[in-house]
Design a protein around this motif. Structure first.
Motif, short mmCIF file in Angstrom:
data_model
loop_
_atom_site.label_atom_id
_atom_site.label_comp_id
_atom_site.label_asym_id
_atom_site.label_seq_id
_atom_site.Cartn_x
_atom_site.Cartn_y
_atom_site.Cartn_z
N GLY A 23 2.22 -1.40 19.23
CA GLY A 23 3.25 -0.71 20.01
C GLY A 23 4.62 -1.37 19.90
O GLY A 23 4.89 -2.10 18.93
N SER A 24 5.46 -1.13 20.90
CA SER A 24 6.83 -1.65 20.87
C SER A 24 6.88 -3.08 21.38
O SER A 24 6.26 -3.41 22.38
N CYS A 25 7.63 -3.93 20.68
CA CYS A 25 7.72 -5.34 21.05
C CYS A 25 9.17 -5.81 20.93
O CYS A 25 9.94 -5.27 20.13
N LYS A 26 9.49 -6.80 21.72
CA LYS A 26 10.78 -7.46 21.59
C LYS A 26 10.53 -8.96 21.62
O LYS A 26 9.69 -9.42 22.39
N ASN A 27 11.21 -9.68 20.82
CA ASN A 27 11.06 -11.14 20.76
C ASN A 27 9.75 -11.60 20.14
O ASN A 27 9.47 -12.78 20.08
N ILE A 28 8.90 -10.69 19.76
CA ILE A 28 7.58 -11.06 19.25
C ILE A 28 7.44 -10.57 17.81
O ILE A 28 7.74 -9.40 17.54
N PRO A 29 6.97 -11.42 16.91
CA PRO A 29 6.81 -10.95 15.53
C PRO A 29 5.72 -9.87 15.42
O PRO A 29 4.72 -9.93 16.13
N LEU A 30 5.94 -8.92 14.55
CA LEU A 30 4.92 -7.91 14.25
C LEU A 30 4.56 -8.08 12.78
O LEU A 30 5.45 -8.22 11.94
N ILE A 31 3.30 -8.04 12.49
CA ILE A 31 2.88 -8.27 11.11
C ILE A 31 1.87 -7.21 10.69
O ILE A 31 0.97 -6.89 11.45
N CYS A 32 2.05 -6.71 9.49
CA CYS A 32 1.02 -5.85 8.90
C CYS A 32 0.58 -6.55 7.61
O CYS A 32 1.29 -6.49 6.60
N VAL A 33 -0.54 -7.25 7.69
CA VAL A 33 -0.99 -8.03 6.53
C VAL A 33 -1.36 -7.11 5.35
O VAL A 33 -0.93 -7.37 4.22
N PRO A 34 -2.12 -6.03 5.59
CA PRO A 34 -2.51 -5.21 4.41
C PRO A 34 -1.31 -4.65 3.63
O PRO A 34 -1.35 -4.59 2.42
N VAL A 64 11.13 -3.00 18.97
CA VAL A 64 10.83 -2.52 17.62
C VAL A 64 9.34 -2.22 17.51
O VAL A 64 8.52 -2.86 18.18
N ARG A 65 8.99 -1.24 16.71
CA ARG A 65 7.58 -0.94 16.50
C ARG A 65 7.35 -0.44 15.08
O ARG A 65 8.28 0.03 14.42
N ILE A 66 6.12 -0.58 14.64
CA ILE A 66 5.74 0.04 13.37
C ILE A 66 5.16 1.40 13.75
O ILE A 66 4.11 1.50 14.38
N GLU A 67 5.88 2.44 13.39
CA GLU A 67 5.49 3.78 13.82
C GLU A 67 4.42 4.37 12.90
O GLU A 67 3.48 5.00 13.35
N LYS A 68 4.59 4.12 11.61
CA LYS A 68 3.61 4.64 10.65
C LYS A 68 3.31 3.56 9.62
O LYS A 68 4.22 2.83 9.20
N SER A 69 2.06 3.47 9.22
CA SER A 69 1.70 2.47 8.23
C SER A 69 0.54 3.00 7.39
O SER A 69 -0.35 3.67 7.92
N LEU A 71 0.80 -1.23 0.00
CA LEU A 71 0.00 0.00 0.00
C LEU A 71 0.83 1.27 0.00
O LEU A 71 0.34 2.34 -0.36
N GLY A 72 2.06 1.15 0.46
CA GLY A 72 2.91 2.34 0.55
C GLY A 72 4.03 2.11 1.55
O GLY A 72 4.40 0.97 1.81
N GLU A 73 4.51 3.20 2.13
CA GLU A 73 5.67 3.09 3.02
C GLU A 73 5.28 2.89 4.48
O GLU A 73 4.42 3.59 5.00
N SER A 74 5.95 1.94 5.12
CA SER A 74 5.80 1.75 6.56
C SER A 74 7.09 2.22 7.21
O SER A 74 8.19 2.00 6.69
N VAL A 75 6.96 2.88 8.37
CA VAL A 75 8.13 3.35 9.10
C VAL A 75 8.31 2.47 10.34
O VAL A 75 7.39 2.32 11.15
N ILE A 76 9.49 1.87 10.44
CA ILE A 76 9.79 0.95 11.55
C ILE A 76 10.92 1.55 12.37
O ILE A 76 11.94 1.97 11.81
N THR A 77 10.72 1.59 13.68
CA THR A 77 11.75 2.20 14.53
C THR A 77 12.11 1.28 15.71
O THR A 77 11.31 0.47 16.13
N TRP A 78 13.33 1.43 16.18
CA TRP A 78 13.82 0.69 17.34
C TRP A 78 14.13 1.68 18.46
O TRP A 78 14.56 2.80 18.19
N ASN A 79 13.94 1.25 19.72
CA ASN A 79 14.37 2.11 20.83
C ASN A 79 15.64 1.53 21.46
O ASN A 79 16.16 0.50 21.00
N ASN A 80 16.10 2.17 22.52
CA ASN A 80 17.37 1.74 23.13
C ASN A 80 17.29 0.37 23.80
O ASN A 80 18.30 -0.25 24.10
#
Lengths: 329, 115
Positions: B86-97, B70-75, B57-66
């Motif tokens: 939100g922010s996750c560690k060790n857990i997969p994040l998925i954006c199907v669309p 990791v989180r998907i900041e914009k989609s 669909l377009g650009e997704s912005v992915i960011t990491w903190n200290n």
């Protein structure tokens, strides 16, 4: 001369060890399919070709049984209320009918019609349906044995009813993909369809298959599950697929008795011998009231792990053999 | 055995032992790594901790903190479920669309169920 022989021996030993190590490394591939992410991890021999075969199966099942693909066999049934009987349609309806009866209707693919009222399929904006409308819809169009019938060549669906095999298609596809991988000559692998997981074989380092069970509230690990070869685990929850209405989240797994989202559990994990059984029973137990779910889990001798809505963790008797609770916070 | 030969063998064995030590150490240490898959391409965490990837669909912005979360900041996806995770560690994040998979190497586990 001696120096050359010794050097050659050491280099050869290094090469053999390196090749042995190289051949024991798994290959992993993830793809977005069936509205989710599917990961297949395989160890040699024939790892890559087996992974390709597995994804072919997932593609085939998606094409046949997707609710969203217009050309699928299921879409034909949902649109025309009649579809030619095929192997996949026959297999999945047989399994669905079997578990519809075992779970006393708590696993019911025909409940898609109720989910539709909430706007789960994007057909309408998300909304809280009128109670009378839910009741009338259940009476008229829900209940798999009531709406689905067969003759020699065709499957028939009651006019106006809808079926969604989302609660079983993943498990069904995993089972067929696993067979395809074995047939392709790969005997050690893991197939993960969004948390519906099957493991097979013994890893080269002989370590146990260890699956983490997520605590979706705290985003930490609730437990670990130790799986013997050929076993499967599945977790159902309402935290990922939901509609938001007036700031309240309504999950996609419904209690078929009420027509409202099931709310006794945050998640239910089930370990079983087949991926279909794990997939279906985790969904069905999730849909049940707590007491019924605990009772059925014991009656069916299931290894089950429940995280209740009030954040309590409950293990079935058999669950104690497989799940190790994470006690660290 | 001549002294020179002995030194030669010991040197070779020492080099081999050191090489194997580092080789097996690197294998057994469960290194935490996050892979981002988008449109069949794989991306890794950049030093800027901000990754922009193109999906269906377009650009997704992915960011990491200290804390390595990791989180998907914009989609560009319509329901924004991935952003709400939100922010996750060790857990997969998925954006199907948008066809984005954020897949961490989960330490000590073969897979995660219930994500």
């Amino acid at each position: 001369m001696k120096k050359i022989i010794i050097t050659t021996l050491i280099l050869l030993t290094s090469l053999v060890l390196y090749l042995h190590d190289y051949n024991n490394k798994p290959i992993s591939e993830s793809r977005l399919m069936m509205d989710t992410v599917i990961t297949v991890k395989a160890w040699p021999p024939n790892a890559q070709s087996a992974i390709n075969e597995a994804f072919k199966v997932f593609h085939e099942i998606e094409e046949a049984l997707s609710f969203h693909i217009e050309s699928s066999e299921l879409s034909a049934l949902n649109t025309n209320f009649q579809a030619t009987r095929t192997i996949h349609l026959d297999n999945i309806t047989d399994l669905s009918l079997k578990y519809y009866k075992i779970t006393e209707g708590y696993f019911d693919p025909s409940f898609a019609i109720v989910n539709k009222l909430y706007g789960f399929y994007g057909n309408i904006p998300s909304q809280l349906p009128d109670k009378e409308l839910i009741k009338d819809t259940i009476n008229e169009f829900a209940g798999l044995t009531k709406v689905l019938s067969f003759d020699k060549d065709y499957a028939h669906l009651k006019h106006g009813a809808k079926i969604d095999f989302g609660g079983i298609a993943g498990g069904y596809a995993i089972n067929l993909a696993a067979r395809a991988m074995v047939n392709a000559g790969c005997h050690t692998f893991l197939i993960d369809d969004a948390g519906d997981i099957k493991v097979m074989g013994t890893k080269p380092d002989k370590s146990e298959w260890t699956i983490a069970v997520l605590n979706p509230i705290e985003k930490s690990f609730l437990a670990t599950a130790k799986l013997p070869s050929a076993m499967c685990i599945s977790t159902s929850g309402n935290y990922e697929r939901f509609v938001e209405i007036n700031g309240i989240k309504y999950g996609h797994i419904m209690n078929p008795l009420t027509g409202f989202p099931a709310e006794d559990f945050v998640s239910v994990s089930v370990i079983a011998e087949t991926p279909e059984e794990a997939d279906i029973l985790s969904t069905a137990l999730f849909a049940m009231p707590k007491e019924s779910a605990y009772k059925i889990a014991e009656e069916l001798s299931l290894a089950a792990l429940f995280l209740t809505a009030d954040k309590k963790v409950v293990l079935s008797k058999k669950g104690n053999d497989f799940f190790l609770l994470n006690t660290t916070k | 055995m001549q002294k020179n030969n002995l030194i030669f063998i010991i040197t070779l064995l020492t080099i081999s032992a050191v090489a194997y030590y580092f080789h097996f150490k690197s294998q057994n240490s469960a290194q935490y790594e996050v892979r981002v898959l988008a449109l069949n391409k794989t991306f890794f965490r950049p030093s800027s901790n901000r990754l922009v990837v193109k999906g269906y669909l377009g650009e997704s912005v992915i960011t990491w903190n200290n804390n390595d979360e990791v989180r998907i900041e914009k989609s560009p996806c319509p329901n924004q479920n991935c952003v709400r995770m939100g922010s996750c560690k060790n857990i997969p994040l998925i954006c199907v669309p948008n066809g984005i998979i954020i897949n961490p190497t989960v330490q000590n586990f073969d897979a995660v169920t219930g994500q």
